[in-house]
Design an enzyme around this catalytic site. Structure first.
Site, PDB file in Angstrom:
ATOM      1  N   SER A  73       0.840  -1.183  -0.002  1.00 43.57           N
ATOM      2  CA  SER A  73      -0.060   0.070  -0.035  1.00 43.57           C
ATOM      3  C   SER A  73       0.954   1.217  -0.047  1.00 43.57           C
ATOM      4  O   SER A  73       2.054   1.389   0.496  1.00 43.57           O
ATOM      5  CB  SER A  73      -1.050   0.090   1.147  1.00 43.57           C
ATOM      6  OG  SER A  73      -0.186   0.212   2.415  1.00 43.57           O
ATOM      7  N   ASP A  74       0.310   2.338  -0.647  1.00 50.06           N
ATOM      8  CA  ASP A  74       0.763   3.725  -0.563  1.00 50.06           C
ATOM      9  C   ASP A  74      -0.182   4.519  -0.056  1.00 50.06           C
ATOM     10  O   ASP A  74      -0.794   5.168  -0.892  1.00 50.06           O
ATOM     11  CB  ASP A  74       1.437   3.842  -1.911  1.00 50.06           C
ATOM     12  CG  ASP A  74       2.202   5.452  -2.063  1.00 50.06           C
ATOM     13  OD1 ASP A  74       2.622   5.721  -0.975  1.00 50.06           O
ATOM     14  OD2 ASP A  74       2.372   5.737  -3.172  1.00 50.06           O
ATOM     15  N   LYS A  75      -0.197   4.653   1.086  1.00 47.96           N
ATOM     16  CA  LYS A  75      -1.414   5.410   1.834  1.00 47.96           C
ATOM     17  C   LYS A  75      -1.247   6.947   1.435  1.00 47.96           C
ATOM     18  O   LYS A  75      -2.144   7.499   1.065  1.00 47.96           O
ATOM     19  CB  LYS A  75      -1.279   5.096   3.333  1.00 47.96           C
ATOM     20  CG  LYS A  75      -2.520   6.026   3.995  1.00 47.96           C
ATOM     21  CD  LYS A  75      -2.684   5.664   5.388  1.00 47.96           C
ATOM     22  CE  LYS A  75      -1.468   6.293   6.313  1.00 47.96           C
ATOM     23  NZ  LYS A  75      -1.637   6.317   7.579  1.00 47.96           N
ATOM     24  N   THR A  78      -1.248   7.715  -2.788  1.00 45.81           N
ATOM     25  CA  THR A  78      -2.476   7.695  -3.387  1.00 45.81           C
ATOM     26  C   THR A  78      -3.861   8.448  -2.979  1.00 45.81           C
ATOM     27  O   THR A  78      -4.520   8.975  -3.550  1.00 45.81           O
ATOM     28  CB  THR A  78      -3.014   6.136  -3.435  1.00 45.81           C
ATOM     29  OG1 THR A  78      -3.038   5.561  -2.004  1.00 45.81           O
ATOM     30  CG2 THR A  78      -2.331   5.234  -4.174  1.00 45.81           C
TER      31      THR A  78
END
Length: 128
Positions: A73-75, A78
Site C-alpha cells: 500500500s501507498d497510503k 494515493t
C-alpha cells in the site's frame, strides 16, 4: 444441547442408540452454527480493528485480509497526490528475482490493452 438430548434419550432407549443419535445431531447442527460463529467472530474482529483506527466496510474484507501474505500500500501517495512511486529497493522472496522481473510480471497482469485508469496500472506501465 446435545448432552441434554443424550441424557433424555438414555432414559428411554439403549445407550448405543442414544449415543449414535447424539453424534448425528452434532454433525447435523455444525453447518447451521458455522455461519453464526463466523459472522460473530468477524464482527468481534471488526470491533477490535475499529479500536485500532481501521475502517471496516465489509465483514468479508477481514476474511480476505487474513488470507494475505503481503499487502502493498501507498497510503500517502494515493490519497493525497494520486501518484505512486516505486521504491529503490524492492524486496524479493525468490532467488534470481529482480525489480525488473517483478515489474515485468506486474505489467503482464495490468490492463495494457486499454488506457490505464487506476494509479497502480499507470505506475507499472510507465515504469516498464
Amino acid at each position: 444441547l446435545c448432552s441434554a438430548v443424550f441424557i433424555y434419550l438414555i432414559q428411554n432407549v439403549d445407550v448405543i442408540d442414544a449415543l449414535s443419535f447424539t453424534v448425528v445431531l452434532m454433525v447435523a447442527s455444525i453447518p447451521l452454527a458455522i455461519e453464526i460463529v463466523t459472522t460473530t467472530t468477524l464482527a468481534l474482529g471488526s470491533k477490535e480493528l475499529s479500536h485500532e483506527g481501521a475502517i471496516v466496510t465489509r465483514l468479508s474484507a477481514i476474511e480476505d485480509m487474513a488470507g494475505m501474505a503481503i499487502l502493498c500500500s501507498d497510503k500517502t501517495g494515493t490519497l493525497t497526490l494520486n501518484q505512486m512511486v516505486i521504491q529503490a529497493h524492492t524486496p524479493t522472496y525468490q532467488p534470481k528475482q529482480t525489480q525488473q522481473s517483478i515489474l515485468r510480471y506486474a505489467a503482464m497482469a495490468a490492463k495494457w490493452k486499454e488506457p490505464p485508469r487506476d494509479a497502480l496500472d499507470r505506475l507499472i506501465l510507465s515504469s516498464s
